[in-house]
Scaffold this active site. Structure first.
Site, PDB file in Angstrom:
ATOM      1  N   ASN A  91     -27.570 -52.193  37.917  1.00 58.18           N
ATOM      2  CA  ASN A  91     -26.950 -53.415  38.473  1.00 58.18           C
ATOM      3  C   ASN A  91     -26.061 -54.123  37.458  1.00 58.18           C
ATOM      4  O   ASN A  91     -26.222 -55.299  37.154  1.00 58.18           O
ATOM      5  CB  ASN A  91     -28.023 -54.368  39.031  1.00 58.18           C
ATOM      6  CG  ASN A  91     -28.977 -54.884  37.980  1.00 58.18           C
ATOM      7  OD1 ASN A  91     -29.181 -54.249  36.950  1.00 58.18           O
ATOM      8  ND2 ASN A  91     -29.573 -56.030  38.233  1.00 58.18           N
ATOM      9  N   ASP A 149     -32.498 -51.142  41.818  1.00 56.47           N
ATOM     10  CA  ASP A 149     -33.189 -52.326  41.297  1.00 56.47           C
ATOM     11  C   ASP A 149     -32.196 -53.468  41.114  1.00 56.47           C
ATOM     12  O   ASP A 149     -31.119 -53.281  40.562  1.00 56.47           O
ATOM     13  CB  ASP A 149     -33.858 -52.013  39.951  1.00 56.47           C
ATOM     14  CG  ASP A 149     -34.667 -53.189  39.425  1.00 56.47           C
ATOM     15  OD1 ASP A 149     -35.609 -53.605  40.114  1.00 56.47           O
ATOM     16  OD2 ASP A 149     -34.338 -53.696  38.334  1.00 56.47           O
ATOM     17  N   HIS A 176     -37.702 -50.925  43.510  1.00 55.38           N
ATOM     18  CA  HIS A 176     -38.108 -52.331  43.414  1.00 55.38           C
ATOM     19  C   HIS A 176     -38.618 -52.711  44.800  1.00 55.38           C
ATOM     20  O   HIS A 176     -37.839 -52.823  45.743  1.00 55.38           O
ATOM     21  CB  HIS A 176     -36.903 -53.187  43.007  1.00 55.38           C
ATOM     22  CG  HIS A 176     -37.121 -54.668  43.132  1.00 55.38           C
ATOM     23  ND1 HIS A 176     -37.058 -55.523  42.048  1.00 55.38           N
ATOM     24  CD2 HIS A 176     -37.404 -55.456  44.198  1.00 55.38           C
ATOM     25  CE1 HIS A 176     -37.288 -56.772  42.458  1.00 55.38           C
ATOM     26  NE2 HIS A 176     -37.496 -56.761  43.758  1.00 55.38           N
ATOM     27  N   HIS A 229     -42.436 -52.245  38.493  1.00 54.28           N
ATOM     28  CA  HIS A 229     -43.133 -53.534  38.286  1.00 54.28           C
ATOM     29  C   HIS A 229     -44.090 -53.935  39.413  1.00 54.28           C
ATOM     30  O   HIS A 229     -43.867 -54.907  40.113  1.00 54.28           O
ATOM     31  CB  HIS A 229     -42.129 -54.660  37.991  1.00 54.28           C
ATOM     32  CG  HIS A 229     -40.887 -54.674  38.836  1.00 54.28           C
ATOM     33  ND1 HIS A 229     -40.898 -54.498  40.186  1.00 54.28           N
ATOM     34  CD2 HIS A 229     -39.591 -54.852  38.499  1.00 54.28           C
ATOM     35  CE1 HIS A 229     -39.667 -54.559  40.644  1.00 54.28           C
ATOM     36  NE2 HIS A 229     -38.857 -54.754  39.644  1.00 54.28           N
ATOM     37  N   ASN A 275     -38.946 -61.748  38.991  1.00 57.71           N
ATOM     38  CA  ASN A 275     -39.094 -61.082  40.275  1.00 57.71           C
ATOM     39  C   ASN A 275     -39.539 -59.648  40.057  1.00 57.71           C
ATOM     40  O   ASN A 275     -38.792 -58.874  39.449  1.00 57.71           O
ATOM     41  CB  ASN A 275     -37.743 -61.100  41.014  1.00 57.71           C
ATOM     42  CG  ASN A 275     -37.856 -60.527  42.412  1.00 57.71           C
ATOM     43  OD1 ASN A 275     -38.928 -60.110  42.841  1.00 57.71           O
ATOM     44  ND2 ASN A 275     -36.738 -60.496  43.129  1.00 57.71           N
ATOM     45  N   ASP A 302     -38.860 -54.402  32.143  1.00 58.11           N
ATOM     46  CA  ASP A 302     -37.912 -55.146  32.984  1.00 58.11           C
ATOM     47  C   ASP A 302     -37.159 -56.188  32.145  1.00 58.11           C
ATOM     48  O   ASP A 302     -36.858 -57.284  32.622  1.00 58.11           O
ATOM     49  CB  ASP A 302     -38.643 -55.799  34.176  1.00 58.11           C
ATOM     50  CG  ASP A 302     -37.691 -56.238  35.288  1.00 58.11           C
ATOM     51  OD1 ASP A 302     -36.474 -55.949  35.197  1.00 58.11           O
ATOM     52  OD2 ASP A 302     -38.162 -56.887  36.234  1.00 58.11           O
ATOM     53  N   HIS A 306     -30.830 -63.442  30.078  1.00 59.22           N
ATOM     54  CA  HIS A 306     -29.942 -64.403  30.753  1.00 59.22           C
ATOM     55  C   HIS A 306     -29.490 -65.446  29.745  1.00 59.22           C
ATOM     56  O   HIS A 306     -30.275 -65.901  28.910  1.00 59.22           O
ATOM     57  CB  HIS A 306     -30.675 -65.119  31.897  1.00 59.22           C
ATOM     58  CG  HIS A 306     -30.911 -64.239  33.087  1.00 59.22           C
ATOM     59  ND1 HIS A 306     -29.885 -63.736  33.855  1.00 59.22           N
ATOM     60  CD2 HIS A 306     -32.059 -63.776  33.632  1.00 59.22           C
ATOM     61  CE1 HIS A 306     -30.397 -62.994  34.831  1.00 59.22           C
ATOM     62  NE2 HIS A 306     -31.708 -62.994  34.716  1.00 59.22           N
TER      63      HIS A 306
END
Ligand SMILES: [Zn+2]
Length: 422
Positions: A91, A149, A176, A229, A275, A302, A306
């Site tokens: 992504n 994902d 996911h 996850h 998440n 994961d 950010h």
């Protein structure tokens, strides 16, 4: 080029032995009690020597969002965390849905030379959930598995075709598990804490519905699905039963999901928004049981960097995700200290099984003929994980400025020291 590690307590997934390790031209050449001349000699007395950690779930934000992280900084984070190989999700911007992006990612990691980067290609073009990508092409370019994902693949028919297609090449689809309709608007686990805080809840069932769908699709196709996850007690029970029935699923758990519960979100700290969301005590207990009986295949982080400006907003607005690669080792070692994992099981969860899931049989073990990727761990080292130690471009982790125990003293990639605790 020769590297010699002496006085090692060598821990593999199936045995522990004392010895010296000789790595020559990147490959483990000999394990014995002999002494060798070498270009680099490291005394590993008092340390735990394990195969390099492999993290099969990270987000390196490169290409496209390099202000959060990139492949260079991500490589530095990895080796500081004892990780010698990782799998970056698709992504990115643009999405890694073709061989050119895959090749670019690998090339950038190779140029830096710290880790092996094994990209996970997108299942569908632009993660749109409709048209399958050229999986064979991407595998040839170096991708190791497929996942959308970041955008859950809701269309079960597309999921079926994706698993059938990936299976033709021996690769797995990583999923996911989230029913977007059922989780809609949810920012934390639905339960007492969401009631108290007034934050919108995301029920465990939103995850479990898709775990059960993926188990059924694996059964239908005979293909291999890796469940990413996993967080809930009932989801784990479904996986346990599926495995007992011989269905071809594997799963991972993140360090934050076995270390923290939704109670951490009571003061609205965005560092605890991820998440799937943090769950409850009973879920952590279920995860720990599942480590012991083999239901869980591996630990993956994961890692989701950010930027401050994105992450430090009010809880509803802040994006999901926390850093993970540098805290995986100490948090996983907590399981060892609690008696949940043995040393051998720790290696199985952090290196041996991850290598198998991505079809990399040349690593995951310290054995003659395997790649010389080794992590030398100081299990008892205590330190404050502060700004200076954090190698990421971002610092969105609740473990920042916390005291952690256990760290990589040396991270060795193909015989070369790529990280040393200063
Ligand atoms: Zn995810």
């Amino acid at each position: 080029v020769k590297t010699f590690l002496k006085n090692c307590k060598i821990v593999n997934h199936d045995k522990t032995e004392n010895g010296n390790i000789l790595i020559e031209d990147g490959i483990i050449k000999e394990i014995s009690d002999k002494e060798y001349e070498a270009d680099t000699v490291i005394d590993c007395s008092g340390k735990m020597v394990v195969p390099g950690l492999i993290d099969i779930h990270v987000h390196l934000r490169d290409p496209g969002l390099e202000y959060k992280e990139d492949i260079i900084s991500g490589s530095e984070v990895a080796v500081a965390g004892g990780i010698t190989a990782c799998c970056c999700m698709a992504n990115t911007t643009p999405v890694n849905d073709n061989r050119f992006i895959t090749e670019q990612m690998i090339g950038k990691a190779k140029a830096k030379g710290l880790i092996d980067l094994f990209p996970v290609g997108a299942v569908t073009k632009k993660l749109a959930g409709e048209e399958l990508t050229e999986m064979g092409d991407m595998l040839e370019a170096g991708a190791v598995a497929f996942s959308d994902d970041g955008v859950p693949l809701m269309n079960s028919e597309v999921m079926r075709r994706a698993v059938e297609y990936a299976t033709m090449f021996g690769a797995c689809v990583m999923s996911h598990c989230e029913d977007k309709k059922l989780s809609a608007g949810g920012v934390i686990n639905e339960g007492d804490v969401s009631t108290i805080t007034g934050l919108t809840g995301y029920p465990k069932e939103a995850e479990e519905v898709m775990i059960s769908r993926d188990i059924l699709i694996s059964k239908l196709t005979g293909g291999r699905i890796h469940l990413q996850h996993v967080t809930t007690k009932d989801g784990i029970e479904m996986i346990r039963r599926a495995k007992a029935d011989g269905i071809n699923v594997t799963c991972e758990v993140t360090p934050h999901h076995f270390s923290l519960t939704d109670k951490a979100t009571l003061d609205y700290d965005p560092n605890y928004k991820m998440n799937p969301p943090l769950r409850e005590d009973e879920d952590i207990q279920a995860i720990k049981e599942a480590f012991k009986d083999g239901t869980i295949d591996c630990i993956a982080t994961d890692h989701a960097p950010h930027h401050y400006d994105d992450k430090f907003q009010e809880f509803d607005l802040t994006p999901f995700g926390i850093l993970g690669m540098q805290t995986m080792l100490p948090l996983s070692l907590n399981l060892l200290r609690e008696g949940v994992l043995s040393e051998n099981k720790f290696v199985e969860m952090t290196s041996y099984n991850p290598a198998k899931i991505i079809n990399k049989d040349d690593r995951g073990e310290i054995a003659v003929g395997k790649i010389g990727d080794i992590t030398v761990i100081d299990v008892d080292k205590e330190y404050v994980f502060d700004d200076k130690l954090n190698k990421s471009k971002s610092f969105n982790t609740p473990f920042l400025n916390q005291t952690l125990k256990g760290a990589a003293s040396y991270t060795i990639k193909e015989g070369k020291v790529v990280y040393e605790w200063a």
